[in-house]
Design a protein around this motif. Structure first.
Motif, PDB file in Angstrom:
ATOM      1  N   GLU A   6     -73.778 -17.863  24.101  1.00  0.00           N
ATOM      2  CA  GLU A   6     -75.116 -18.456  24.027  1.00  0.00           C
ATOM      3  C   GLU A   6     -75.533 -18.836  25.437  1.00  0.00           C
ATOM      4  O   GLU A   6     -74.865 -19.628  26.099  1.00  0.00           O
ATOM      5  CB  GLU A   6     -75.129 -19.684  23.122  1.00  0.00           C
ATOM      6  N   ALA A   7     -76.630 -18.258  25.915  1.00  0.00           N
ATOM      7  CA  ALA A   7     -77.082 -18.470  27.292  1.00  0.00           C
ATOM      8  C   ALA A   7     -78.507 -18.999  27.298  1.00  0.00           C
ATOM      9  O   ALA A   7     -79.379 -18.472  26.602  1.00  0.00           O
ATOM     10  CB  ALA A   7     -77.008 -17.168  28.081  1.00  0.00           C
ATOM     11  N   HIS A   8     -78.740 -20.045  28.095  1.00  0.00           N
ATOM     12  CA  HIS A   8     -80.067 -20.644  28.239  1.00  0.00           C
ATOM     13  C   HIS A   8     -80.562 -20.407  29.667  1.00  0.00           C
ATOM     14  O   HIS A   8     -79.796 -20.524  30.632  1.00  0.00           O
ATOM     15  CB  HIS A   8     -80.011 -22.142  27.943  1.00  0.00           C
ATOM     16  N   TYR A   9     -81.863 -20.123  29.804  1.00  0.00           N
ATOM     17  CA  TYR A   9     -82.456 -19.740  31.089  1.00  0.00           C
ATOM     18  C   TYR A   9     -83.418 -20.828  31.556  1.00  0.00           C
ATOM     19  O   TYR A   9     -84.280 -21.275  30.797  1.00  0.00           O
ATOM     20  CB  TYR A   9     -83.161 -18.384  30.946  1.00  0.00           C
ATOM     21  N   LEU A  10     -83.249 -21.238  32.830  1.00  0.00           N
ATOM     22  CA  LEU A  10     -83.936 -22.412  33.353  1.00  0.00           C
ATOM     23  C   LEU A  10     -84.517 -22.137  34.735  1.00  0.00           C
ATOM     24  O   LEU A  10     -84.061 -21.251  35.455  1.00  0.00           O
ATOM     25  CB  LEU A  10     -82.947 -23.587  33.474  1.00  0.00           C
ATOM     26  N   GLU A  11     -85.518 -22.919  35.090  1.00  0.00           N
ATOM     27  CA  GLU A  11     -86.008 -23.019  36.472  1.00  0.00           C
ATOM     28  C   GLU A  11     -86.420 -21.668  37.058  1.00  0.00           C
ATOM     29  O   GLU A  11     -86.029 -21.295  38.169  1.00  0.00           O
ATOM     30  CB  GLU A  11     -84.950 -23.691  37.354  1.00  0.00           C
ATOM     31  N   TYR A  12     -87.239 -20.951  36.319  1.00  0.00           N
ATOM     32  CA  TYR A  12     -87.719 -19.656  36.800  1.00  0.00           C
ATOM     33  C   TYR A  12     -88.504 -19.790  38.100  1.00  0.00           C
ATOM     34  O   TYR A  12     -89.322 -20.681  38.265  1.00  0.00           O
ATOM     35  CB  TYR A  12     -88.615 -19.003  35.746  1.00  0.00           C
ATOM     36  N   GLY A  13     -88.234 -18.872  39.019  1.00  0.00           N
ATOM     37  CA  GLY A  13     -89.018 -18.777  40.241  1.00  0.00           C
ATOM     38  C   GLY A  13     -88.709 -19.812  41.296  1.00  0.00           C
ATOM     39  O   GLY A  13     -89.301 -19.778  42.370  1.00  0.00           O
ATOM     40  N   ARG A  14     -87.770 -20.740  41.040  1.00  0.00           N
ATOM     41  CA  ARG A  14     -87.456 -21.734  42.064  1.00  0.00           C
ATOM     42  C   ARG A  14     -86.731 -21.049  43.218  1.00  0.00           C
ATOM     43  O   ARG A  14     -86.014 -20.065  43.031  1.00  0.00           O
ATOM     44  CB  ARG A  14     -86.597 -22.857  41.501  1.00  0.00           C
ATOM     45  N   PRO A  15     -86.923 -21.533  44.445  1.00  0.00           N
ATOM     46  CA  PRO A  15     -86.221 -20.921  45.583  1.00  0.00           C
ATOM     47  C   PRO A  15     -84.707 -21.106  45.446  1.00  0.00           C
ATOM     48  O   PRO A  15     -84.213 -22.230  45.395  1.00  0.00           O
ATOM     49  CB  PRO A  15     -86.768 -21.688  46.793  1.00  0.00           C
ATOM     50  N   ILE A  16     -83.987 -20.018  45.350  1.00  0.00           N
ATOM     51  CA  ILE A  16     -82.528 -20.043  45.253  1.00  0.00           C
ATOM     52  C   ILE A  16     -81.972 -19.090  46.299  1.00  0.00           C
ATOM     53  O   ILE A  16     -82.413 -17.947  46.402  1.00  0.00           O
ATOM     54  CB  ILE A  16     -82.044 -19.617  43.850  1.00  0.00           C
ATOM     55  N   LEU A  17     -81.018 -19.561  47.073  1.00  0.00           N
ATOM     56  CA  LEU A  17     -80.346 -18.717  48.056  1.00  0.00           C
ATOM     57  C   LEU A  17     -78.845 -18.870  47.864  1.00  0.00           C
ATOM     58  O   LEU A  17     -78.292 -19.946  48.084  1.00  0.00           O
ATOM     59  CB  LEU A  17     -80.738 -19.110  49.483  1.00  0.00           C
ATOM     60  N   VAL A  18     -78.189 -17.813  47.401  1.00  0.00           N
ATOM     61  CA  VAL A  18     -76.739 -17.853  47.218  1.00  0.00           C
ATOM     62  C   VAL A  18     -76.082 -17.651  48.580  1.00  0.00           C
ATOM     63  O   VAL A  18     -76.305 -16.643  49.248  1.00  0.00           O
ATOM     64  CB  VAL A  18     -76.274 -16.773  46.223  1.00  0.00           C
ATOM     65  N   HIS A  19     -75.271 -18.628  48.997  1.00  0.00           N
ATOM     66  CA  HIS A  19     -74.668 -18.601  50.326  1.00  0.00           C
ATOM     67  C   HIS A  19     -73.273 -17.982  50.298  1.00  0.00           C
ATOM     68  O   HIS A  19     -72.550 -18.074  49.303  1.00  0.00           O
ATOM     69  CB  HIS A  19     -74.540 -20.025  50.885  1.00  0.00           C
ATOM     70  N   ILE A  20     -72.883 -17.397  51.415  1.00  0.00           N
ATOM     71  CA  ILE A  20     -71.485 -17.024  51.617  1.00  0.00           C
ATOM     72  C   ILE A  20     -70.667 -18.309  51.682  1.00  0.00           C
ATOM     73  O   ILE A  20     -71.086 -19.283  52.314  1.00  0.00           O
ATOM     74  CB  ILE A  20     -71.323 -16.216  52.919  1.00  0.00           C
ATOM     75  N   MET A  63     -89.528 -10.657  33.686  1.00  0.00           N
ATOM     76  CA  MET A  63     -88.296 -11.146  34.300  1.00  0.00           C
ATOM     77  C   MET A  63     -88.164 -10.636  35.733  1.00  0.00           C
ATOM     78  O   MET A  63     -87.747 -11.373  36.632  1.00  0.00           O
ATOM     79  CB  MET A  63     -87.087 -10.720  33.466  1.00  0.00           C
ATOM     80  N   ASN A  64     -88.526  -9.381  35.966  1.00  0.00           N
ATOM     81  CA  ASN A  64     -88.499  -8.849  37.329  1.00  0.00           C
ATOM     82  C   ASN A  64     -89.442  -9.627  38.239  1.00  0.00           C
ATOM     83  O   ASN A  64     -89.151  -9.873  39.408  1.00  0.00           O
ATOM     84  CB  ASN A  64     -88.874  -7.371  37.329  1.00  0.00           C
ATOM     85  N   ALA A  65     -90.602 -10.015  37.696  1.00  0.00           N
ATOM     86  CA  ALA A  65     -91.571 -10.766  38.496  1.00  0.00           C
ATOM     87  C   ALA A  65     -91.073 -12.174  38.800  1.00  0.00           C
ATOM     88  O   ALA A  65     -91.318 -12.707  39.880  1.00  0.00           O
ATOM     89  CB  ALA A  65     -92.914 -10.829  37.771  1.00  0.00           C
ATOM     90  N   ALA A  66     -90.367 -12.790  37.855  1.00  0.00           N
ATOM     91  CA  ALA A  66     -89.854 -14.150  38.076  1.00  0.00           C
ATOM     92  C   ALA A  66     -88.805 -14.161  39.176  1.00  0.00           C
ATOM     93  O   ALA A  66     -88.747 -15.068  39.999  1.00  0.00           O
ATOM     94  CB  ALA A  66     -89.281 -14.718  36.780  1.00  0.00           C
ATOM     95  N   GLY A  67     -87.929 -13.161  39.190  1.00  0.00           N
ATOM     96  CA  GLY A  67     -87.001 -12.977  40.301  1.00  0.00           C
ATOM     97  C   GLY A  67     -85.768 -13.842  40.277  1.00  0.00           C
ATOM     98  O   GLY A  67     -84.649 -13.352  40.326  1.00  0.00           O
ATOM     99  N   SER A  68     -85.934 -15.170  40.227  1.00  0.00           N
ATOM    100  CA  SER A  68     -84.789 -16.076  40.315  1.00  0.00           C
ATOM    101  C   SER A  68     -84.806 -17.055  39.153  1.00  0.00           C
ATOM    102  O   SER A  68     -85.863 -17.399  38.622  1.00  0.00           O
ATOM    103  CB  SER A  68     -84.816 -16.840  41.644  1.00  0.00           C
ATOM    104  N   TRP A  69     -83.602 -17.516  38.781  1.00  0.00           N
ATOM    105  CA  TRP A  69     -83.474 -18.495  37.705  1.00  0.00           C
ATOM    106  C   TRP A  69     -82.047 -19.010  37.648  1.00  0.00           C
ATOM    107  O   TRP A  69     -81.154 -18.487  38.304  1.00  0.00           O
ATOM    108  CB  TRP A  69     -83.857 -17.881  36.355  1.00  0.00           C
ATOM    109  N   ARG A  70     -81.843 -20.052  36.849  1.00  0.00           N
ATOM    110  CA  ARG A  70     -80.500 -20.558  36.556  1.00  0.00           C
ATOM    111  C   ARG A  70     -80.134 -20.233  35.115  1.00  0.00           C
ATOM    112  O   ARG A  70     -81.006 -20.076  34.263  1.00  0.00           O
ATOM    113  CB  ARG A  70     -80.407 -22.069  36.766  1.00  0.00           C
TER     114      ARG A  70
END
Length: 412
Positions: free
Chosen positions: A234-248, A61-68
């Protein structure tokens, strides 16, 4: 002191997923991609020893970094005094340790009384931004010491009591997965934990939490008592490693007087100017917005992370995703509906030189007119902005619609 999965601020139901004591921030992964998680040297054969499996999941999970994350929290409380229930849908994304966005929509019933609310929270560079569910205004607070979230950051895996955990191998949606069961000490909201993890990549697919939480956690939507209320997540995890940038949030310093305002994607590199007098509707989804104009016009914005093997079917099956095929997909959907008449589908270039498409269509025998900007970014990210209004109003604002579309840019 026991911590709970959900902390709710006093002004409305603001759900912030938190971890229990002792959690620390993980170091950012060197290469936050799905492939790197698959190729991680720490992967193990299908052992069912919790002392081996749990640390390996954390490493992947640490290696994947980002997900939805798409999740749902439910409370069902039945006593001799009556019944009450709560359903909260949670849409979230994590761009890395300590960077995330959480959008929630809740509906509750207590006896014969019903209520609903929504909330949005972002953490960017150690600062928490919270949208007030009533006024729509943003408040800012320090989040520098926030612990990783049990679900958003999947930190639940690292907190499971290893000595009581069990691991078996089963199937989930046709895939071989580890099924981890266990508990987290001193966390009422996680009395029973189930985690489903891909055997081939050690990445979490689903987390189930069963536990209890005080009624005060739910912003006044449920009756408050000394009892802890039963809840499940119940939580589902999707789209590992896709570029995600949370904006202000783009309107954090908005003065309300500007001729234009900025649409800024929550997690994607998209931005566009829109008329300053348009008001944003309450957000209930992570990706997508609706704005209402002073003259009855409306603007819908939608962003899609596409799997072309499932969304490109029929005429488009096997086609390479690009701006033309993406716009054609929208046109096909319009033509399938008896409500719309497609007028045109033409090439369009933005001020920054981006090649896009403009689709014009109408409904109700021309009484309502629409213009749709269609853009495709990279290999799998689509953007659509759709203005609509009654014909007289549409003719008044058509030039400003095209002007807004020309401002669409990709953020570097």
């Amino acid at each position: 002191m026991k911590n709970h999965l959900l902390i709710v601020a006093t002004a409305g139901l603001v759900l912030i997923l938190v971890a229990c004591d002792g959690g620390g921030k993980s170091e950012p992964p060197a290469t936050p991609t799905f492939d790197s998680a698959q190729q991680d040297d720490t992967r193990v054969p299908p052992s069912t020893d919790p002392e081996i499996v749990l640390p390996t999941i954390v490493s992947a999970m640490n290696a994947a970094g980002s997900w939805r994350v798409e999740a749902q929290l439910m409370v069902e409380d039945v006593t001799d005094d009556g019944e009450q229930s709560l359903v909260t849908n949670i849409s979230a994304a994590r761009s890395g340790p300590g960077e995330n966005i959480v959008v929630t929509q809740s509906a509750a019933t207590t006896g014969s009384i019903s209520g609903s609310t929504s909330a949005e929270n972002r953490i960017v560079d150690g600062t928490r931004y919270r949208r007030d569910p009533n006024s729509g205004e943003w408040t800012v607070s320090d989040a520098g010491d926030a612990a990783p979230g049990l679900t958003i950051d999947a930190d639940v895996v690292g907190q499971i009591e290893v000595s009581t955990a069990t691991v078996t191998i089963t199937e989930l949606d046709g895939e071989r997965v580890f099924h981890v069961t266990g508990t987290i000490p001193d966390v009422d909201a996680a009395e029973v934990v189930e985690v489903f993890v891909g055997v081939d990549d050690n990445l979490v697919r689903k987390i189930l939490l069963t536990g209890r939480a005080p009624g005060s956690n739910f912003g006044g939507l449920l009756a408050i008592s000394e009892r802890l209320l039963p809840q499940t997540v119940e939580a589902h995890y999707l789209e590992y490693g896709r570029p995600i940038l949370v904006h202000i949030p783009p309107d954090i310093a908005k003065d309300g007087l500007a001729e234009t305002q900025t649409y800024l994607s929550t997690i994607n590199p998209f931005s566009m100017d829109i008329p300053g007098d348009m008001s944003q509707s309450t957000r209930t989804e992570l990706i997508g917005d609706r704005f209402n104009g002073a003259g009855g016009e409306v603007l819908f914005i939608i962003e899609e992370y596409l799997d072309d093997e499932t969304v490109y079917v029929g005429e488009l099956a096997g086609k390479t995703p690009d701006v033309e095929t993406y716009a054609r997909r929208f046109e096909i959907d319009l033509k399938k509906s008896a409500a719309y008449d497609v007028v045109s589908n033409e090439a369009f270039t933005t001020d920054s030189g981006l090649a896009a498409r403009i689709l014009r269509f109408s409904e109700s025998d021309g009484a309502v007119q629409w213009s749709h900007l269609s853009y495709f970014h990279g290999d799998d990210l689509g953007f659509g902005a759709t203005y609509g209004a009654f014909s007289a109003r549409y003719e008044e604002i058509e030039d400003s619609i095209l002007e807004a579309f020309r401002t669409f840019v990709i953020l570097e």
